[in-house]
Design a protein around this motif. Structure first.
Motif, PDB file in Angstrom:
ATOM      1  N   ARG A  18       0.839  -1.206   0.000  1.00 11.90           N
ATOM      2  CA  ARG A  18       0.000   0.000   0.000  1.00 11.90           C
ATOM      3  C   ARG A  18       0.871   1.251   0.000  1.00 11.90           C
ATOM      4  O   ARG A  18       0.622   2.201  -0.746  1.00 11.90           O
ATOM      5  N   GLN A  19       1.878   1.249   0.845  1.00  6.43           N
ATOM      6  CA  GLN A  19       2.778   2.400   0.912  1.00  6.43           C
ATOM      7  C   GLN A  19       3.528   2.588  -0.406  1.00  6.43           C
ATOM      8  O   GLN A  19       3.639   3.701  -0.912  1.00  6.43           O
ATOM      9  N   LEU A  20       4.024   1.497  -0.977  1.00  9.79           N
ATOM     10  CA  LEU A  20       4.781   1.571  -2.231  1.00  9.79           C
ATOM     11  C   LEU A  20       3.916   2.057  -3.390  1.00  9.79           C
ATOM     12  O   LEU A  20       4.371   2.856  -4.223  1.00  9.79           O
ATOM     13  N   VAL A  21       2.675   1.598  -3.460  1.00  9.90           N
ATOM     14  CA  VAL A  21       1.786   2.038  -4.543  1.00  9.90           C
ATOM     15  C   VAL A  21       1.495   3.527  -4.412  1.00  9.90           C
ATOM     16  O   VAL A  21       1.572   4.276  -5.394  1.00  9.90           O
ATOM     17  N   LEU A  22       1.186   3.990  -3.208  1.00 12.91           N
ATOM     18  CA  LEU A  22       0.917   5.408  -3.015  1.00 12.91           C
ATOM     19  C   LEU A  22       2.143   6.248  -3.363  1.00 12.91           C
ATOM     20  O   LEU A  22       2.031   7.269  -4.054  1.00 12.91           O
TER      21      LEU A  22
END
Length: 144
Positions: A18-22
């Motif tokens: 989730r953090q990487l996609v954002l």
């Protein structure tokens, strides 16, 4: 509010994907799911395209990102921030430029007043030719 706080407020947890996609959406500015996946896969090879799509859906539900259709292909995602904008898409070279929402304020007001229609400026894409491609076309040069 940061991603971890937004997720916790919804009873969800912050995961690395989730953090990487954002982060990829913010870094790439206007990117398709495939482009986001390529960016994320460079940092975490185990994140598959399905995870990217699910995460994009979640981030959009959380109103942290939004999408626009800037071509006939996949939607293009970008961050939701304080300066809402429309998109200028060049049919010659494919460049995408941001257009401040203020440029469309008159149109948005007219649509609201005359038709009761509220324009979602973040999803607006105007297609045409950028200055370089238009100049090249007039000069008989092949597009950029």
């Amino acid at each position: 509010m940061d991603l971890a706080e937004v997720l916790r407020s919804r009873g969800l947890r912050l995961t690395a994907p989730r953090q990487l996609v954002l982060e990829a959406v913010y870094r790439l500015r206007h990117a398709t799911p495939d482009q986001i996946h390529a960016e994320v896969a460079g940092k975490a090879a185990g994140v598959n395209i399905t995870t990217v799509y699910r995460t994009l859906e979640l981030l959009e539900e959380l109103e942290l990102i939004t999408h626009a259709h800037l071509s006939h292909g996949a939607p293009t995602y970008h961050a939701v921030d304080e300066h809402q904008h429309a998109h200028l898409v060049c049919r010659g070279c494919g460049s995408v430029r941001e257009l401040p929402s203020a440029v469309l304020d008159g149109l948005a007001r007219e649509l609201r007043d005359s038709r009761g229609f509220r324009l979602d400026i973040g999803h607006v894409a105007l297609f045409g030719l950028c200055g370089d491609c238009d100049t090249n076309r007039e000069a008989g040069v092949t597009p950029c």
